[in-house]
Design a protein around this motif. Structure first.
Motif, PDB file in Angstrom:
ATOM      1  N   PRO A 152      51.218 -15.664 144.735  1.00 25.30           N
ATOM      2  CA  PRO A 152      51.802 -15.919 146.605  1.00 25.30           C
ATOM      3  C   PRO A 152      50.367 -14.909 146.603  1.00 25.30           C
ATOM      4  O   PRO A 152      49.427 -14.874 146.332  1.00 25.30           O
ATOM      5  CB  PRO A 152      52.548 -14.918 146.027  1.00 25.30           C
ATOM      6  N   THR A 153      50.227 -15.845 147.755  1.00 29.63           N
ATOM      7  CA  THR A 153      48.902 -14.991 148.898  1.00 29.63           C
ATOM      8  C   THR A 153      49.451 -14.132 149.803  1.00 29.63           C
ATOM      9  O   THR A 153      48.686 -13.975 151.145  1.00 29.63           O
ATOM     10  CB  THR A 153      48.152 -16.404 149.209  1.00 29.63           C
ATOM     11  N   THR A 154      51.029 -14.173 150.705  1.00 29.12           N
ATOM     12  CA  THR A 154      51.207 -13.033 151.032  1.00 29.12           C
ATOM     13  C   THR A 154      52.192 -12.036 150.377  1.00 29.12           C
ATOM     14  O   THR A 154      52.525 -11.771 148.913  1.00 29.12           O
ATOM     15  CB  THR A 154      52.246 -13.586 151.532  1.00 29.12           C
ATOM     16  N   ASP A 155      52.102 -10.743 151.493  1.00 30.61           N
ATOM     17  CA  ASP A 155      52.437  -9.121 151.002  1.00 30.61           C
ATOM     18  C   ASP A 155      54.687  -9.797 150.026  1.00 30.61           C
ATOM     19  O   ASP A 155      54.904  -9.260 149.519  1.00 30.61           O
ATOM     20  CB  ASP A 155      52.597  -8.706 151.671  1.00 30.61           C
ATOM     21  N   GLU A 156      54.797 -10.744 151.600  1.00 26.36           N
ATOM     22  CA  GLU A 156      56.337 -10.838 151.029  1.00 26.36           C
ATOM     23  C   GLU A 156      56.114 -11.595 149.595  1.00 26.36           C
ATOM     24  O   GLU A 156      57.806 -11.722 149.000  1.00 26.36           O
ATOM     25  CB  GLU A 156      57.076 -11.139 152.407  1.00 26.36           C
ATOM     26  N   GLY A 157      55.473 -12.813 149.710  1.00 25.38           N
ATOM     27  CA  GLY A 157      55.970 -13.775 148.128  1.00 25.38           C
ATOM     28  C   GLY A 157      55.505 -12.641 146.319  1.00 25.38           C
ATOM     29  O   GLY A 157      56.203 -13.061 145.843  1.00 25.38           O
ATOM     30  N   VAL A 158      54.565 -11.840 147.072  1.00 28.72           N
ATOM     31  CA  VAL A 158      54.030 -10.786 145.855  1.00 28.72           C
ATOM     32  C   VAL A 158      55.728  -9.479 145.781  1.00 28.72           C
ATOM     33  O   VAL A 158      56.038  -9.749 144.528  1.00 28.72           O
ATOM     34  CB  VAL A 158      52.420  -9.810 146.395  1.00 28.72           C
ATOM     35  N   ASP A 159      56.228  -9.140 146.838  1.00 33.40           N
ATOM     36  CA  ASP A 159      56.723  -8.741 146.469  1.00 33.40           C
ATOM     37  C   ASP A 159      58.278  -8.861 145.369  1.00 33.40           C
ATOM     38  O   ASP A 159      59.195  -8.605 144.976  1.00 33.40           O
ATOM     39  CB  ASP A 159      57.221  -7.904 147.615  1.00 33.40           C
ATOM     40  N   GLN A 160      58.479 -10.515 146.239  1.00 32.26           N
ATOM     41  CA  GLN A 160      59.404 -11.178 145.684  1.00 32.26           C
ATOM     42  C   GLN A 160      59.473 -11.238 144.292  1.00 32.26           C
ATOM     43  O   GLN A 160      60.589 -11.674 143.622  1.00 32.26           O
ATOM     44  CB  GLN A 160      59.739 -12.657 146.566  1.00 32.26           C
TER      45      GLN A 160
END
Length: 268
Positions: A186-194
């Motif tokens: 993931p390349t976004t903060d939300e994607g990393v958290d998920q």
């Protein structure tokens, strides 16, 4: 104590990997740069070329082309009694060939400095070649790391190694899901958290299976072998843990597929 500014750079050497090459300091053993390309040779050649410290031909490829070919041509000219001036265009051609080879290899290679706190450094330091090969394209292409990207790399590595050690029946599927997740890093903060949340569930399931397996091993090793063997109570735990791991692996794979679909949709 101040360090003189004119000190020479520390000696380095090239370490080759199936996914590229590393520049490693001789004094500390720490990697400083990573080189990666679609094929192994351009990355290896570019790394050796840029850190050779030589003025003339810098690699064995350049020695073979820039020196070996003119020498072979000189022998051929003398043997066949050809005009000596034929050596001149050959020398020019080999020089241009070396310079062209450098340019082409450099153009096909991506290089990054392994700064502390960066996801690419954390990825390389895992030493997990399968994980690195899966994730390196995405991680190297990121202009800036999303929040907690380094933690996600470490957690992917932990889950990968735990899956490899596990006795889960769905072990191959878990590793395949982890590989797909790494390749769709993931390349976004939300994607990393998920992805981190899903990985946490998978790691808990793997840990539960390990504990259940240890309980089973302890039960079978201390059982009275005179009496007929009875199914240990922990078998139910094993079945439940295995089922949970399979479900978690499916969830991780679905998340990876969703991330991949989002990425493809965003690129259009």
């Amino acid at each position: 104590m101040s360090v003189p500014a004119n000190l020479p750079p520390p000696p380095r050497h090239v370490v080759h990997r199936k996914w590229g090459a590393l520049i490693v300091r001789d004094d500390t053993g720490g990697p400083e740069f990573v080189y990666h390309s679609g094929r192994r040779w351009p990355a290896s050649y570019t790394a050796r070329n840029e850190f050779s410290g030589k003025v003339g031909p810098r690699t064995w490829e350049e020695v073979a082309l820039g020196i070996g070919l003119p020498i072979a041509s000189l022998v051929l000219v003398n043997t066949l009694l050809l005009p000596f001036w034929l050596i001149v265009p050959i020398v020019v051609a080999t020089t241009l060939g070396v310079l062209g080879m450098r340019a082409l290899a450099r153009g096909a290679t991506t290089a990054r400095r392994l700064d502390r706190g960066k996801a690419i450094r954390q990825l390389v330091l895992t030493g997990n070649d399968d994980l690195i090969e899966a994730a390196i394209d995405v991680v190297m292409a990121m202009d800036s790391d999303p929040r907690d990207a380094t933690r996600l790399v470490a957690e992917l590595d932990d889950a990968w190694r735990a899956a490899e050690r596990s006795s889960a029946t769905g072990k191959a599927g878990i590793i395949a899901a982890l590989r797909q997740t790494a390749s769709d890093f993931p390349t976004t903060d939300e994607g990393v958290d998920q992805v981190r949340k899903e990985l946490a569930g998978l790691r808990r399931s793997l840990a539960a299976l390990d504990r259940a397996q240890q309980a089973l091993d302890a039960t079978t090793s201390t059982a009275d072998m005179v009496d007929p063997p009875q199914p240990p109570a922990s078998l139910g735990l094993l079945r439940a843990a295995s089922q949970g791991i399979t479900e978690d692996a499916q969830v991780v794979l679905e998340v990876a597929e969703e991330q991949s679909a989002l990425k493809r949709g965003g690129s259009h």
